[in-house]
Enzyme design. Sequence first.
Site, mmCIF file in Angstrom:
data_model
loop_
_atom_site.group_PDB
_atom_site.id
_atom_site.type_symbol
_atom_site.label_atom_id
_atom_site.label_comp_id
_atom_site.label_asym_id
_atom_site.label_seq_id
_atom_site.Cartn_x
_atom_site.Cartn_y
_atom_site.Cartn_z
ATOM 1 C CG LEU A 111 3.714 16.195 9.697
ATOM 2 C CD1 LEU A 111 2.955 16.639 10.943
ATOM 3 C CD2 LEU A 111 5.195 15.999 10.011
ATOM 4 C CB SER A 112 3.232 9.625 8.442
ATOM 5 O OG SER A 112 2.931 9.812 9.803
ATOM 6 C CD GLU A 113 -1.510 8.051 8.940
ATOM 7 O OE1 GLU A 113 -1.842 7.036 8.320
ATOM 8 O OE2 GLU A 113 -0.887 8.014 10.003
ATOM 9 C CB THR A 114 -3.002 15.904 8.197
ATOM 10 O OG1 THR A 114 -1.629 16.245 7.964
ATOM 11 C CG2 THR A 114 -3.739 17.113 8.724
ATOM 12 C CG HIS A 174 0.548 8.685 14.106
ATOM 13 N ND1 HIS A 174 0.407 8.437 12.760
ATOM 14 C CD2 HIS A 174 1.050 9.947 14.222
ATOM 15 C CE1 HIS A 174 0.802 9.505 12.083
ATOM 16 N NE2 HIS A 174 1.199 10.431 12.938
#
Length: 299
Positions: free
Chosen positions: A45-48, A77
């Site tokens: 995903l774009s960020e964790t 986010h």
Amino acid sequence: MTQLRYAIVDVFAEAPLQGNPAAIVFDADTLDGTRMQAIAREFNLSETAFILKPQDPAHTAHVRLFTPADEVPFAGHPNIGAAFALASDRPIKTDELVFEEKAGLVRLRLDRVGDKVVGASLTAPQSLSTREAPSVAAVAAALNLDESEIVTSTHAPTNATVGLEFMFAEVRDVAALGKARVHLKAFDLIRASHRVESVHLYVKWPSDNGVRIQARNLSPYDGIGEDPATGSATATLTALLAQLDLRPDSDFHLEARQGVEMGRPSLLHGYAEMRRGKVAPPRISGRCAAVMQGVLTIS
């Protein structure tokens, strides 16, 4: 064998399966950075966000943030998603949260409808700073646009940050926004000359106390390519446009739509106070939807 619980939260979403999904890994104190990076690549995903015990017990948590490619000092986010996920997972004594991050302390407030937590807002850890960006011609070439499709009346292409840097460029209309595509060879040139890693493109329209925009965020080197909702960029753009506002004292509001072209419609709100020509660190807010939860099993 280590087992860690996680949640997937859609952030800046008006309904499940919209907005920008973030992975939140709870109680991740046993993991080192190398393991966190590998897990972020696994989620893809774009960020964790990884939740650890705070270094200062007065704070809520220590949080580390990873894209599939790198650790980042701040992001919007996954922070809002982490606040929402923590409040959904365990008792929280207050709606005011403080996360320790590489960019500094990130202050958040839970948003509720009645007793139900529906999202969160955060204040960026830094005030706005800017630096020179590439020329219009170089930016247009990197994004497969005509120079005439990049608007410079509000500002020229600008590198700016309130904790994580982006390059910002306004485009002429929704058609230009939709047709933008990374031309990797030309993008490599602006990356080398001006350290551009991510470009935030937007179209804007006036509103009563600020602007409304539709945006796209293109990041060819982060393992994702395009982000459906970019809170840190929205916060930065809010501060940038507030600083350029002609009113010396104002409460500036940015309403941002993003992810439309990706089929992940997102709604973000940015707020900035301008007092005597100076902009305070901006605030962003958005709603969340919990969509998955599970257990990571790793050796």
